[in-house]
Design a protein around this motif. Structure first.
Motif, PDB file in Angstrom:
ATOM      1  N   LEU A  29      44.929 118.027  69.879  1.00 13.00           N
ATOM      2  CA  LEU A  29      45.719 118.309  68.680  1.00 13.00           C
ATOM      3  C   LEU A  29      44.914 119.139  67.681  1.00 13.00           C
ATOM      4  CD1 LEU A  29      47.587 114.935  68.037  1.00 13.00           C
ATOM      5  CD2 LEU A  29      48.634 117.141  68.532  1.00 13.00           C
ATOM      6  N   ARG A  30      43.661 118.793  67.495  1.00 14.64           N
ATOM      7  CA  ARG A  30      42.808 119.540  66.566  1.00 14.64           C
ATOM      8  C   ARG A  30      42.644 120.984  67.034  1.00 14.64           C
ATOM      9  NH1 ARG A  30      39.493 115.710  65.738  1.00 14.64           N
ATOM     10  NH2 ARG A  30      38.095 116.142  67.483  1.00 14.64           N
ATOM     11  N   ARG A  33      46.006 122.894  66.510  1.00 19.94           N
ATOM     12  CA  ARG A  33      46.194 123.246  65.099  1.00 19.94           C
ATOM     13  C   ARG A  33      45.476 124.572  64.786  1.00 19.94           C
ATOM     14  NH1 ARG A  33      47.646 119.408  61.227  1.00 19.94           N
ATOM     15  NH2 ARG A  33      48.072 117.315  62.037  1.00 19.94           N
ATOM     16  N   ALA A  37      47.463 128.174  64.150  1.00 20.78           N
ATOM     17  CA  ALA A  37      47.323 128.765  62.818  1.00 20.78           C
ATOM     18  C   ALA A  37      46.694 130.147  62.872  1.00 20.78           C
ATOM     19  CB  ALA A  37      46.497 127.847  61.920  1.00 20.78           C
ATOM     20  N   PHE A  71      53.397 120.806  69.299  1.00 19.18           N
ATOM     21  CA  PHE A  71      53.781 121.193  67.943  1.00 19.18           C
ATOM     22  C   PHE A  71      54.462 120.017  67.229  1.00 19.18           C
ATOM     23  CE2 PHE A  71      55.035 125.556  65.949  1.00 19.18           C
ATOM     24  CZ  PHE A  71      54.091 125.339  64.960  1.00 19.18           C
ATOM     25  N   ILE A  74      51.969 117.448  66.185  1.00 15.26           N
ATOM     26  CA  ILE A  74      51.238 117.842  64.977  1.00 15.26           C
ATOM     27  C   ILE A  74      52.047 117.470  63.739  1.00 15.26           C
ATOM     28  CG2 ILE A  74      50.525 119.846  63.611  1.00 15.26           C
ATOM     29  CD1 ILE A  74      49.570 121.111  66.270  1.00 15.26           C
ATOM     30  N   ASN A  78      51.057 114.809  60.808  1.00 21.20           N
ATOM     31  CA  ASN A  78      51.022 115.189  59.390  1.00 21.20           C
ATOM     32  C   ASN A  78      51.807 114.201  58.533  1.00 21.20           C
ATOM     33  OD1 ASN A  78      49.492 117.462  59.882  1.00 21.20           O
ATOM     34  ND2 ASN A  78      51.207 118.885  59.803  1.00 21.20           N
ATOM     35  N   GLU A 115      45.714 125.862  56.794  1.00 16.92           N
ATOM     36  CA  GLU A 115      46.108 125.637  58.177  1.00 16.92           C
ATOM     37  C   GLU A 115      47.475 124.973  58.255  1.00 16.92           C
ATOM     38  OE1 GLU A 115      43.395 124.204  61.654  1.00 16.92           O
ATOM     39  OE2 GLU A 115      44.371 122.407  60.858  1.00 16.92           O
ATOM     40  N   ARG A 116      47.690 123.992  57.422  1.00 17.29           N
ATOM     41  CA  ARG A 116      48.967 123.268  57.479  1.00 17.29           C
ATOM     42  C   ARG A 116      50.130 124.151  57.042  1.00 17.29           C
ATOM     43  NH1 ARG A 116      50.462 117.142  55.660  1.00 17.29           N
ATOM     44  NH2 ARG A 116      52.719 117.397  55.741  1.00 17.29           N
ATOM     45  N   LEU A 119      50.993 126.447  59.820  1.00 14.83           N
ATOM     46  CA  LEU A 119      51.670 125.737  60.897  1.00 14.83           C
ATOM     47  C   LEU A 119      53.137 125.456  60.546  1.00 14.83           C
ATOM     48  CD1 LEU A 119      48.897 123.206  61.965  1.00 14.83           C
ATOM     49  CD2 LEU A 119      49.749 125.134  63.291  1.00 14.83           C
TER      50      LEU A 119
END
Length: 218
Positions: A29-30, A33, A37, A71, A74, A78, A115-116, A119
């Protein structure tokens, strides 16, 4: 002395296997991300996600069916993280004004997470570019927001959404649109839309939204 050829390694305990599997999933997942991004969702390759995490394609498919699946994971991660922080934060404040201010501050910090934000935009752009998937992805996005975030927030800020699912969808999209627009322009021109202006406009829009909502402050 025992023959090393006949020595059998002890079986791995189930709890250790679970921890290793969870760690692998978190590393994937990391990695995803960062790659989504930087490269965009559609240009990201599963091989690159696995490689950046130091894993194999097999490890990826043991955890996720495809890129869309990772996706979604993620987004779920969040929202879980948001509510673990936001719920206790708002519950600890006695007045609605303080809760609105704290909620605004939280959204400001969220808007600074490059980054968020990228995304979030990638997810929506992907859905828009693929009309055959748009409704399903939009429904999933809104449902995730409502089921994980809106109910807890509406207990503390009752003017958000009321009791109707349609109103909750509108609020989820309105707050998301507010963050997306201000954060995007903050990233685009940070010298003009600096941290101070970002905070000022975001809190102003949030207060106006709450004031116009049924039951909002007059």
């Amino acid at each position: 002395m025992p023959d090393s050829k006949n020595v059998v390694d002890p079986p791995e305990f189930p709890i250790l296997r679970q921890k290793r599997a969870l760690l692998t999933r978190q590393e994937l997942l990391r990695s995803a991300r960062a790659i989504f991004a930087s490269n965009g969702f559609e240009h990201a390759r599963i091989e690159d996600i696995a490689s950046k995490a130091g894993k194999t394609r097999g490890a990826f498919y043991a955890n996720f069916s495809n890129k869309e699946d990772v996706f979604y994971a993620i987004f779920e991660e969040n929202i879980d993280r948001d509510m673990a922080h936001l719920g206790p934060l708002l519950l600890g404040l006695p007045t609605e004004g303080q809760r609105i201010e704290a909620f605004g501050e939280y959204l400001v910090e969220l808007s600074k997470d490059r980054e968020r934000i990228l995304l979030d935009l990638e997810f929506k752009l992907y859905a828009i570019r693929h009309p055959q998937k748009l409704k399903r992805l939009a429904d999933l996005y809104t449902r995730m927001c409502i089921s994980n975030s809106i109910p807890e927030i509406t207990q503390l800020l009752p003017q958000l959404g009321g009791n109707h699912a349609t109103s909750q969808r509108v609020d989820a999209l309105a707050i998301g649109g507010l963050i997306d627009g201000l954060a995007l322009n903050h990233l685009f021109d940070p010298d003009v839309m600096d941290d101070r202006e970002l905070a000022r406009y975001l809190k102003l829009c949030l207060r106006k939204m709450l004031e116009r909502a049924p039951g909002g402050p007059s």
